[in-house]
Design a protein around this motif. Structure first.
Motif: not given
Length: 84
Positions: A2-8, A20-25, A47-55
């Motif tokens: 499950f991915a949730k974008v902060k803003s569309s 998502a379960p940790a481990g995969d790329c 981690y099972d829950r992680e924040q990402f920033t695509w800059s």
């Protein structure tokens, strides 16, 4: 996955949370309206829950984009808008 974008709507970076379960790329592809690949992202998902920033998206032209995220066998697509 499950991915949730902060803003569309984004300007120079996308921020999203991945559950998502940790481990995969995590793989991300950002495509323009014509389907051309504009940017790609690959990160280890630790981690099972992680924040990402695509800059580094500031140089992309304004318009509508499709974000495709994949994590193992799971895939998601979202429509996003780049604006001023």
């Amino acid at each position: 996955m499950f991915a949730k974008v902060k803003s569309s709507i984004f300007i120079d970076a996308l921020q999203f949370e991945l559950v998502a379960p940790a481990g995969d790329c995590l793989r991300g592809v950002l495509k323009d309206e014509k389907g051309s690949v504009c940017s790609t992202l690959e990160r280890d998902h630790l981690y099972d829950r992680e924040q990402f920033t695509w800059s580094g998206l500031n140089d992309l032209p304004y318009g509508v984009y499709t974000l495709e995220l994949s994590h193992g066998e799971d895939e998601m697509k979202m429509r996003l808008v780049k604006r001023v």
